[in-house]
Design a protein around this motif. Structure first.
Motif, mmCIF file in Angstrom:
data_model
loop_
_atom_site.group_PDB
_atom_site.id
_atom_site.type_symbol
_atom_site.label_atom_id
_atom_site.label_comp_id
_atom_site.label_asym_id
_atom_site.label_seq_id
_atom_site.Cartn_x
_atom_site.Cartn_y
_atom_site.Cartn_z
ATOM 1 N N SER A 42 8.969 -1.581 0.592
ATOM 2 C CA SER A 42 8.605 -2.991 0.586
ATOM 3 C C SER A 42 7.311 -3.206 -0.201
ATOM 4 C CB SER A 42 8.403 -3.479 2.024
ATOM 5 O OG SER A 42 7.291 -2.797 2.607
ATOM 6 N N PRO A 43 7.006 -4.457 -0.556
ATOM 7 C CA PRO A 43 5.730 -4.731 -1.228
ATOM 8 C C PRO A 43 4.530 -4.276 -0.401
ATOM 9 C CG PRO A 43 7.182 -6.629 -1.411
ATOM 10 C CD PRO A 43 7.844 -5.661 -0.475
ATOM 11 N N GLU A 44 4.647 -4.431 0.914
ATOM 12 C CA GLU A 44 3.550 -4.001 1.778
ATOM 13 C C GLU A 44 3.339 -2.494 1.707
ATOM 14 O OE1 GLU A 44 6.132 -5.821 2.584
ATOM 15 O OE2 GLU A 44 5.646 -7.413 4.025
ATOM 16 N N GLY A 45 4.453 -1.756 1.610
ATOM 17 C CA GLY A 45 4.345 -0.304 1.524
ATOM 18 C C GLY A 45 3.682 0.142 0.228
ATOM 19 N N VAL A 46 4.037 -0.531 -0.867
ATOM 20 C CA VAL A 46 3.425 -0.200 -2.157
ATOM 21 C C VAL A 46 1.941 -0.538 -2.141
ATOM 22 C CG1 VAL A 46 3.435 -0.713 -4.628
ATOM 23 C CG2 VAL A 46 5.595 -0.500 -3.385
ATOM 24 N N TRP A 47 1.588 -1.680 -1.537
ATOM 25 C CA TRP A 47 0.182 -2.054 -1.440
ATOM 26 C C TRP A 47 -0.596 -1.056 -0.590
ATOM 27 C CZ3 TRP A 47 -3.207 -4.717 -3.954
ATOM 28 C CH2 TRP A 47 -4.429 -5.041 -3.352
ATOM 29 N N ALA A 48 0.033 -0.585 0.468
ATOM 30 C CA ALA A 48 -0.614 0.426 1.310
ATOM 31 C C ALA A 48 -0.875 1.709 0.523
ATOM 32 C CB ALA A 48 0.243 0.714 2.536
ATOM 33 N N ALA A 49 0.054 2.059 -0.361
ATOM 34 C CA ALA A 49 -0.132 3.243 -1.200
ATOM 35 C C ALA A 49 -1.311 3.064 -2.147
ATOM 36 C CB ALA A 49 1.146 3.517 -1.999
ATOM 37 N N ILE A 50 -1.482 1.845 -2.654
ATOM 38 C CA ILE A 50 -2.613 1.561 -3.552
ATOM 39 C C ILE A 50 -3.930 1.723 -2.811
ATOM 40 C CG2 ILE A 50 -3.755 -0.226 -4.931
ATOM 41 C CD1 ILE A 50 -1.015 -1.399 -5.525
ATOM 42 N N THR A 51 -4.030 1.116 -1.631
ATOM 43 C CA THR A 51 -5.275 1.180 -0.868
ATOM 44 C C THR A 51 -5.577 2.600 -0.404
ATOM 45 O OG1 THR A 51 -4.043 0.584 1.143
ATOM 46 C CG2 THR A 51 -5.057 -1.209 -0.101
ATOM 47 N N MET A 52 -4.534 3.384 -0.136
ATOM 48 C CA MET A 52 -4.746 4.760 0.318
ATOM 49 C C MET A 52 -5.281 5.635 -0.818
ATOM 50 S SD MET A 52 -1.985 7.382 2.021
ATOM 51 C CE MET A 52 -1.008 7.434 0.521
ATOM 52 N N MET A 53 -4.805 5.396 -2.036
ATOM 53 C CA MET A 53 -5.225 6.215 -3.163
ATOM 54 C C MET A 53 -6.580 5.792 -3.739
ATOM 55 S SD MET A 53 -1.726 6.828 -5.309
ATOM 56 C CE MET A 53 -2.613 7.921 -6.414
ATOM 57 N N ASN A 54 -6.970 4.541 -3.529
ATOM 58 C CA ASN A 54 -8.232 4.014 -4.031
ATOM 59 C C ASN A 54 -8.382 4.235 -5.534
ATOM 60 O OD1 ASN A 54 -9.056 3.084 -1.483
ATOM 61 N ND2 ASN A 54 -9.735 5.133 -0.905
ATOM 62 N N GLU A 55 -9.495 4.884 -5.936
ATOM 63 C CA GLU A 55 -9.770 5.071 -7.367
ATOM 64 C C GLU A 55 -8.812 6.058 -8.024
ATOM 65 O OE1 GLU A 55 -12.262 8.009 -5.084
ATOM 66 O OE2 GLU A 55 -11.860 5.856 -4.946
ATOM 67 N N GLY A 56 -8.052 6.833 -7.223
ATOM 68 C CA GLY A 56 -7.099 7.775 -7.789
ATOM 69 C C GLY A 56 -6.043 7.090 -8.639
ATOM 70 N N VAL A 57 -5.683 5.868 -8.270
ATOM 71 C CA VAL A 57 -4.699 5.100 -9.039
ATOM 72 C C VAL A 57 -5.208 4.868 -10.459
ATOM 73 C CG1 VAL A 57 -3.517 2.882 -9.237
ATOM 74 C CG2 VAL A 57 -3.742 3.976 -7.003
ATOM 75 N N PHE A 58 -6.469 4.441 -10.561
ATOM 76 C CA PHE A 58 -7.043 4.145 -11.873
ATOM 77 C C PHE A 58 -7.231 5.417 -12.697
ATOM 78 C CE2 PHE A 58 -8.470 0.809 -8.957
ATOM 79 C CZ PHE A 58 -8.022 -0.312 -9.638
ATOM 80 N N TYR A 59 -7.503 6.526 -12.032
ATOM 81 C CA TYR A 59 -7.668 7.801 -12.735
ATOM 82 C C TYR A 59 -6.367 8.215 -13.422
ATOM 83 C CZ TYR A 59 -8.471 12.806 -13.412
ATOM 84 O OH TYR A 59 -8.582 14.061 -13.949
ATOM 85 N N HIS A 60 -5.273 8.181 -12.664
ATOM 86 C CA HIS A 60 -3.974 8.562 -13.235
ATOM 87 C C HIS A 60 -3.514 7.550 -14.284
ATOM 88 C CE1 HIS A 60 -3.206 11.965 -10.603
ATOM 89 N NE2 HIS A 60 -3.548 11.230 -9.559
ATOM 90 N N ALA A 61 -3.699 6.250 -13.992
ATOM 91 C CA ALA A 61 -3.289 5.209 -14.939
ATOM 92 C C ALA A 61 -4.085 5.308 -16.236
ATOM 93 C CB ALA A 61 -3.478 3.828 -14.314
#
Length: 256
Positions: A42-61
Motif C-alpha cells: 500500500s502507499p502507507e507501506g511504501v511511505w513507511a519504507a522511506i521513513t525507515m531508510m531515512n538518508e539511505g534512500v537519497f544515497y542509493h538514488a
C-alpha cells in the motif's frame, strides 16, 4: 493568454491522472484488501519504507543518478562525434559501420558477466556498459540525421559561396539538432535501464542494488520504492532534456 490556459489545462489533466492512479492504488491495497501487501504494498507501506531508510534512500538514488548522467553524457558525446565523422567520410563509414552494425543488435545486458570480470563491481563497469548503449543509439541516430538533411540546403549554401567546412557548420549541424536531441532522450531512458540492470547483478549501492536486496527478503515495499525512484529520476531528466531541446530547436516548426 489562450496559450497559457491551454498549457494549464493539460497540466491539470496530467495531475488528475496521477491522483486517480494513487486513489486506485490506495483502494486496491489498504482500502479494500483486494491485493495483499506481499504482492503489491500500500502507499502507507511504501511511505513507511522511506521513513525507515531515512538518508539511505537519497544515497542509493544519488548513486544511480550519477552513474546514469555520466554514462549518458560520455556515450552520447562519443556517439555524436563518431556519427558525424562516419557521415562525412566514406572511408571511415565503410570501415567502421559494419562493426557498429554487427554489435548494435547485441543487448548490453548480455555483456554484464564480462564487464563484471573486467571492471569488478565498481562504477567504471556500469558507466562503460551504459555509455556503450547510449553510444550505439547516438551514432546511428547521427548518421541517419545527417543523411536526412535536404540536399537543397547544401546546394543553396554552395550557391551563396560557402566553403564545405562552413556549410557543414552552419547548415548540416543545425539541421540535425532536432533528431540528435530526440536520440538523446531515448538514450537517457536506455542508460537508466542498463545501469539498473548492472546494479542488479553486481553493486554495493544504487537503486538496482536496493531493489535486488529487498527482493531477496520479499520486502516488496522497498521494491516498489526503488521502482518509484527510477521513474521520478527518469521523468525529471527527460523533462530537463525536453526543455533544452525546445530551447535548441526554437527555429523549427514543431520543436520538441
Amino acid at each position: 493568454m489562450n496559450k497559457l490556459f491551454h498549457r494549464s489545462k493539460w497540466t491539470l489533466v496530467s495531475i488528475g491522472s496521477l491522483l486517480v492512479m494513487l486513489i486506485l492504488w490506495k483502494l486496491l491495497t489498504s482500502g479494500t484488501g483486494l491485493i495483499k501487501p506481499l504482492y503489491f504494498p500500500s502507499p502507507e507501506g511504501v511511505w513507511a519504507a522511506i521513513t525507515m531508510m531515512n538518508e539511505g534512500v537519497f544515497y542509493h538514488a544519488g548513486a544511480t543518478l550519477i552513474r546514469v548522467v555520466v554514462s549518458w553524457f560520455i556515450g552520447s558525446a562519443i556517439g555524436v562525434i563518431t556519427g558525424l565523422i562516419l557521415a562525412k567520410s566514406k572511408w571511415t563509414f565503410h570501415i567502421l559501420n559494419p562493426i557498429i552494425e554487427a554489435l548494435r543488435p547485441v543487448p548490453p545486458v548480455a555483456l554484464i558477466p564480462l564487464v563484471l570480470i573486467w571492471f569488478g563491481v565498481g562504477d567504471s563497469g556500469k558507466i562503460f556498459l551504459s555509455a556503450l548503449a547510449c553510444f550505439m543509439v547516438m551514432v546511428v541516430n547521427t548518421i541517419v540525421a545527417s543523411g536526412n538533411v535536404p540536399p537543397v540546403y547544401l546546394q543553396a549554401s554552395e550557391t551563396l559561396g560557402a566553403t564545405p567546412g562552413k556549410t557543414y557548420r552552419t547548415v548540416v549541424l543545425p539541421a540535425i539538432i532536432p533528431e540528435i536531441m530526440s536520440g538523446a532522450r531515448i538514450g537517457i531512458a536506455l542508460s537508466f535501464a542498463v545501469t539498473v540492470a548492472v546494479e542488479f547483478m553486481g553493486a554495493k549501492y544504487g537503486v538496482g542494488y536496493l531493489i535486488m536486496q529487498a527482493s531477496r527478503t520479499l520486502n516488496t515495499e522497498v521494491v516498489i520504492l526503488g521502482t518509484i525512484i527510477i521513474g521520478i529520476e527518469a521523468f525529471l531528466l527527460e523533462r530537463l532534456l525536453k526543455i533544452i531541446s525546445s530551447k535548441a530547436t526554437k527555429w523549427t516548426e514543431n520543436p520538441n
